[in-house]
Write a protein that holds these residues in place. Structure first.
Motif, PDB file in Angstrom:
ATOM      1  N   ARG A 391       5.161  16.275  -5.529  1.00 36.84           N
ATOM      2  CA  ARG A 391       4.557  17.529  -5.986  1.00 36.84           C
ATOM      3  C   ARG A 391       3.241  17.289  -6.714  1.00 36.84           C
ATOM      4  N   VAL A 392       3.201  16.223  -7.521  1.00 38.55           N
ATOM      5  CA  VAL A 392       2.009  15.957  -8.330  1.00 38.55           C
ATOM      6  C   VAL A 392       0.881  15.361  -7.476  1.00 38.55           C
ATOM      7  N   SER A 393       1.236  14.648  -6.404  1.00 39.03           N
ATOM      8  CA  SER A 393       0.208  13.992  -5.593  1.00 39.03           C
ATOM      9  C   SER A 393      -0.478  15.000  -4.681  1.00 39.03           C
ATOM     10  N   GLY A 394      -1.742  14.685  -4.367  1.00 40.92           N
ATOM     11  CA  GLY A 394      -2.498  15.523  -3.436  1.00 40.92           C
ATOM     12  C   GLY A 394      -2.153  15.153  -2.008  1.00 40.92           C
ATOM     13  N   PRO A 395      -2.518  16.017  -1.034  1.00 41.39           N
ATOM     14  CA  PRO A 395      -2.128  15.759   0.354  1.00 41.39           C
ATOM     15  C   PRO A 395      -2.672  14.455   0.926  1.00 41.39           C
ATOM     16  N   ARG A 396      -3.814  13.974   0.427  1.00 39.47           N
ATOM     17  CA  ARG A 396      -4.392  12.738   0.980  1.00 39.47           C
ATOM     18  C   ARG A 396      -4.023  11.507   0.155  1.00 39.47           C
ATOM     19  N   ASP A 397      -3.308  11.712  -0.950  1.00 38.07           N
ATOM     20  CA  ASP A 397      -2.965  10.573  -1.805  1.00 38.07           C
ATOM     21  C   ASP A 397      -1.959   9.660  -1.108  1.00 38.07           C
ATOM     22  N   VAL A 398      -1.810   8.465  -1.662  1.00 35.68           N
ATOM     23  CA  VAL A 398      -0.986   7.454  -0.991  1.00 35.68           C
ATOM     24  C   VAL A 398       0.201   7.068  -1.873  1.00 35.68           C
ATOM     25  N   VAL A 399       1.389   7.036  -1.298  1.00 40.82           N
ATOM     26  CA  VAL A 399       2.552   6.516  -2.003  1.00 40.82           C
ATOM     27  C   VAL A 399       2.837   5.118  -1.431  1.00 40.82           C
ATOM     28  N   VAL A 400       3.109   4.173  -2.343  1.00 46.29           N
ATOM     29  CA  VAL A 400       3.293   2.772  -1.945  1.00 46.29           C
ATOM     30  C   VAL A 400       4.654   2.280  -2.401  1.00 46.29           C
ATOM     31  N   SER A 429       9.728  -6.131   3.785  1.00 48.66           N
ATOM     32  CA  SER A 429      10.337  -5.516   2.593  1.00 48.66           C
ATOM     33  C   SER A 429      10.331  -6.484   1.416  1.00 48.66           C
ATOM     34  N   THR A 430       9.143  -6.817   0.979  1.00 47.02           N
ATOM     35  CA  THR A 430       8.959  -7.874  -0.001  1.00 47.02           C
ATOM     36  C   THR A 430       8.884  -7.336  -1.424  1.00 47.02           C
ATOM     37  N   MET A 431       9.858  -7.696  -2.239  1.00 52.59           N
ATOM     38  CA  MET A 431       9.773  -7.358  -3.663  1.00 52.59           C
ATOM     39  C   MET A 431       8.508  -8.019  -4.207  1.00 52.59           C
ATOM     40  N   GLY A 432       7.669  -7.255  -4.839  1.00 54.57           N
ATOM     41  CA  GLY A 432       6.421  -7.797  -5.363  1.00 54.57           C
ATOM     42  C   GLY A 432       5.205  -7.336  -4.592  1.00 54.57           C
ATOM     43  N   TYR A 433       5.418  -6.715  -3.428  1.00 52.02           N
ATOM     44  CA  TYR A 433       4.271  -6.208  -2.667  1.00 52.02           C
ATOM     45  C   TYR A 433       3.631  -5.013  -3.363  1.00 52.02           C
ATOM     46  N   GLU A 434       4.435  -4.225  -4.055  1.00 49.47           N
ATOM     47  CA  GLU A 434       4.040  -2.876  -4.466  1.00 49.47           C
ATOM     48  C   GLU A 434       2.716  -2.823  -5.236  1.00 49.47           C
ATOM     49  N   ILE A 435       2.655  -3.515  -6.373  1.00 48.60           N
ATOM     50  CA  ILE A 435       1.465  -3.406  -7.227  1.00 48.60           C
ATOM     51  C   ILE A 435       0.285  -4.134  -6.572  1.00 48.60           C
ATOM     52  N   ALA A 436       0.555  -5.329  -6.045  1.00 49.68           N
ATOM     53  CA  ALA A 436      -0.511  -6.105  -5.414  1.00 49.68           C
ATOM     54  C   ALA A 436      -1.047  -5.376  -4.182  1.00 49.68           C
ATOM     55  N   VAL A 450      -3.670   6.489  -5.762  1.00 55.96           N
ATOM     56  CA  VAL A 450      -2.633   5.602  -5.228  1.00 55.96           C
ATOM     57  C   VAL A 450      -1.448   5.572  -6.196  1.00 55.96           C
ATOM     58  N   PHE A 451      -0.290   6.033  -5.711  1.00 52.89           N
ATOM     59  CA  PHE A 451       0.937   6.064  -6.506  1.00 52.89           C
ATOM     60  C   PHE A 451       1.820   4.898  -6.069  1.00 52.89           C
ATOM     61  N   VAL A 452       1.913   3.891  -6.923  1.00 56.32           N
ATOM     62  CA  VAL A 452       2.760   2.741  -6.621  1.00 56.32           C
ATOM     63  C   VAL A 452       4.143   3.025  -7.194  1.00 56.32           C
ATOM     64  N   LEU A 453       5.159   3.047  -6.329  1.00 62.28           N
ATOM     65  CA  LEU A 453       6.537   3.217  -6.800  1.00 62.28           C
ATOM     66  C   LEU A 453       7.200   1.844  -6.788  1.00 62.28           C
ATOM     67  N   VAL A 454       7.612   1.392  -7.947  1.00 58.29           N
ATOM     68  CA  VAL A 454       8.154   0.032  -8.025  1.00 58.29           C
ATOM     69  C   VAL A 454       9.434   0.034  -8.863  1.00 58.29           C
ATOM     70  N   GLY A 455      10.444  -0.653  -8.366  1.00 57.18           N
ATOM     71  CA  GLY A 455      11.696  -0.784  -9.110  1.00 57.18           C
ATOM     72  C   GLY A 455      11.561  -1.829 -10.204  1.00 57.18           C
ATOM     73  N   TYR A 459       9.258  -5.138 -10.046  1.00 57.32           N
ATOM     74  CA  TYR A 459       8.256  -5.278 -11.107  1.00 57.32           C
ATOM     75  C   TYR A 459       8.367  -6.659 -11.754  1.00 57.32           C
ATOM     76  N   LEU A 460       9.604  -7.059 -12.049  1.00 61.82           N
ATOM     77  CA  LEU A 460       9.802  -8.358 -12.705  1.00 61.82           C
ATOM     78  C   LEU A 460       9.379  -9.515 -11.805  1.00 61.82           C
ATOM     79  N   MET A 461       9.417  -9.282 -10.497  1.00 59.72           N
ATOM     80  CA  MET A 461       9.035 -10.362  -9.599  1.00 59.72           C
ATOM     81  C   MET A 461       7.529 -10.549  -9.523  1.00 59.72           C
ATOM     82  N   MET A 462       6.775  -9.471  -9.628  1.00 57.10           N
ATOM     83  CA  MET A 462       5.338  -9.629  -9.408  1.00 57.10           C
ATOM     84  C   MET A 462       4.567  -8.430  -9.946  1.00 57.10           C
TER      85      MET A 462
END
Ligand SMILES: Cc1ncc(C[n+]2csc(CCOP(=O)(O)OP(=O)(O)O)c2C)c(N)n1
Ligand SMILES: [Mg+2]
Length: 612
Positions: A391-400, A429-436, A450-455, A459-462
């Motif tokens: 809802r908060v993101s715009g139509p062209r924004d990216v979820v990662v 499906s690599t833990m640690g890809y999200e932020i990088a 860019v909305f990075v969704l990370v568990g 997060y602890l991995m990278m």
């Protein structure tokens, strides 16, 4: 021109361009790197001399810099990417996971690990793992099986053919992935007289191969005579910029479209022919259509087990037509190999199918999404968090996203509005890809949020590339979903009867949570950090993060035990055939039942002659 090998390399890379559909761009937009011995004097010196022509970005972990390059390349539909330079030894082997991720997802990245001396003059060097049986193997050889092209430049003149081969593979739509040029540290610093043409501006045309006319005719005939055809759109649809062509085919024929993880966004979520996600994390609408389908047109898909529900989703006698640039995928499930570029192939099929119409399968999934977005739990369910981000993101924004329970939930629930708006790395499906990865995505598309969704586990991995994002002024909005452990693997462990063993972040032998504060960790890396425990707090914090100009981490606490609505589909994870635990034995029974529904897909569109 007399230059060192490293200087020649950097100058050459700065002059390479890609071209597709008449538009040109830099093939190697810049270089990520971490220096040490093995690149500080060679490639490092060359980059210092060429900071204008080849911008350098200091990353914090070699694996992460490959992820950033991959994020960039995917965002650019594989027409532009980054080089990554590392030192020898651990710097080089840290690249391996990133390289595998790039290659599995068919995303081009250029890896330039340093290597031990070609001359062997100093003897055994720091960080050299010796193979007692040969001196021509180094740790860099571990990059061979995860690279689409791999070479070691042991003499200056070898650089020329290596570079040309590397560019060919980076710009090949079917065979691309990680490309590795190992650079012995002495060779990097050696001077050589290079031919002038090596540094000329060079444009690599990215092919759009056309289908063979008779295979196209056969594909059209199969689809035209189908009772209930279905389209499965994979990542190739998006990389080939074939989403308009897909839409045209779907609208002209009424055929419904299911989307793989990499293909999600091929159609907007509310398009009349869009059935949403398909497979083990699919919508019940797409999966019901899949079970009913007699002819399935796969477009740019690898047919991974998540897409086919481990070969339990489609009917045994269903016929596959595989429109793909890569023959490895085009031949899967005994399908008709329609070897071609996705856009060219879809346009040709639309023409060949003129006048054919089918009933679009029913789809009431969005009501399920609405319910999942607005369900009110305390602490919040992950689906509510996804709803707020959507809802908060715009139509062209990216979820990662990349790993954990979120990729599946996002696949089912994310309302995608733009072909580049959904970026879930689910090949490796690599833990640690999200932020990088998010860092590279934002660098490729600075005009999108860019909305990075990370568990918490990922997060602890990278998480260290937060520092790079802060240093480079690259703004990320990071949503850290804190559920104190591996909710995904916990749930999987439960289904295989293993009672969530080893998946919680707890003190040994107690149920007490660890005093780990990941928001404080993010703040310590230079990000703004906000905390939320209710869904309303989360929405307020997220809006604040979006309005902010700097990288912000919003930590939200969620309930790990609430799962997203069911896909009504299976995933093959073998359970122990004998076990002491009753939970495992029960899980084995369920497993054996489900296994009965696994198909072979051996007949399909191929001509087979049985003697019986
Ligand atoms: C590098 C790597 N190691 C292990 C795994 C296996 N794995 C997949 S999801 C997951 C747990 C992820 O935990 P978290 O990020 O907290 O997400 P959650 O499951 O809680 O949603 C693990 C260990 C993986 N995908 N990548
Ligand atoms: Mg978690």
């Amino acid at each position: 021109m007399r230059l060192t090998v490293a200087q020649a390399l950097v100058r050459f890379l700065a002059a390479q361009y890609t071209e597709r559909d008449g538009s040109e761009q830099r093939l190697i937009a810049g270089c990520f790197g971490i220096f040490g011995h093995g690149n500080v004097a060679g490639v490092g010196q060359a980059l210092l001399e060429e900071t204008e022509a080849m911008p350098f970005y200091h990353a914090r972990n070699e694996q992460a810099m490959v992820h950033a390059a991959v994020g960039y390349a995917r965002m650019k539909n594989r027409l532009s990417t980054f080089a990554c330079t590392s030192s020898i030894g651990p710097g080089a082997t840290n690249l391996v996971t990133g390289a595998a991720l790039a290659t599995i997802n068919r995303l081009p990245v250029l890896l330039l690990p340093g290597d031990v001396f070609a001359t062997r003059a100093p003897g055994t060097v720091l960080q050299e793992l010796e193979d007692p049986t040969t001196y021509s193997v180094s740790v860099n050889d571990t990059l061979k099986p995860v690279s689409r092209f791999w070479d070691r430049v042991e003499r200056p003149e070898q650089l020329v053919p290596s570079l040309l081969a590397a560019m060919r593979v980076l710009t090949d739509p079917a065979e691309t992935g990680a490309v590795t040029l190992c650079l012995p540290q002495d060779v990097q610093a050696e001077a050589f007289e290079w031919p002038e043409e090596l540094f000329a501006r060079r444009v690599w045309r990215v092919r759009r191969p056309h289908p063979e006319p008779d295979v196209l005719a056969r594909a059209a005939e199969l689809i035209r005579h189908a009772r209930r055809p279905l389209i499965v759109a994979g990542g190739g649809t998006i990389y080939a910029e074939a989403t308009d062509a897909l839409r045209a085919l779907a609208e002209a024929t009424g055929i419904g479209v299911g989307e793989t993880q990499a293909g999600k966004g091929s159609l907007p979520y509310d398009h009349p022919q869009a059935l949403g996600a398909i497979g083990a994390t699919g919508t019940t609408a797409a999966n019901a259509a899949a079970r009913d389908a007699d002819v399935i047109l796969g477009v740019g898909t690898r047919w991974s087990d998540f897409t086919t529900a481990s070969r339990s989703l489609f009917a045994e006698d269903a016929t596959f037509v595989n429109l793909n640039v890569a023959s490895v995928d085009a031949y899967k499930h005994a399908g008709l190999p329609l070897l071609a570029d996705a856009r060219v192939g879809l346009e040709a099929l639309t023409e060949a199918l003129h006048g054919a119409t089918f009933e679009t399968p029913a789809n009431d999934w969005d009501a399920v999404v609405e319910e999942a977005y607005t369900t009110r739990h305390d602490p919040p369910a992950q689906s509510e968090v996804i709803g707020v981000v959507n809802r908060v993101s715009g139509p062209r924004d990216v979820v990662v996203c990349a790993a954990g329970s979120m990729p599946g939930d996002l696949h089912k629930l994310w309302r995608t509005r733009d072909p580049k708006g959904y970026h879930v790395e689910y090949g490796y499906s690599t833990m640690g890809y999200e932020i990088a990865g998010g860092l590279g995505i934002k660098m490729a598309a600075p005009d999108r949020e860019v909305f990075v969704l990370v568990g918490d586990g990922s997060y602890l991995m990278m998480a260290q590339e937060i520092v790079t994002a802060v240093a480079e002024g690259v703004k990320l909005t990071i949503v850290l979903v804190q559920n104190h452990g591996y909710a995904s693997i916990g749930a999987l462990s439960d289904t295989v009867g293993s009672q969530r063993f080893g998946t919680k972040y707890r003190y040994r032998d107690t149920d007490d949570l660890l005093p780990v504060d990941l928001a404080a960790n993010a703040a310590s890396l230079g990000a703004r950090a906000l905390n939320a425990t209710t869904i309303d707090e989360f929405e307020a914090a997220l809006r604040d993060a979006v309005a902010s100009a700097v990288t912000t981490v919003v930590q939200v606490h969620t309930d790990p035990l609430i799962s997203a609505p069911s896909s009504d589909a299976w995933w093959d994870v073998p359970v122990a055939e004998v076990a002491a635990l009753e939970s495992t034995r029960a899980a084995r029974d369920t497993y054996e039942q489900a296994k009965q529904g696994q198909r072979r897909h051996l007949a399909g569109a191929q001509r087979i002659e049985t003697t019986a």
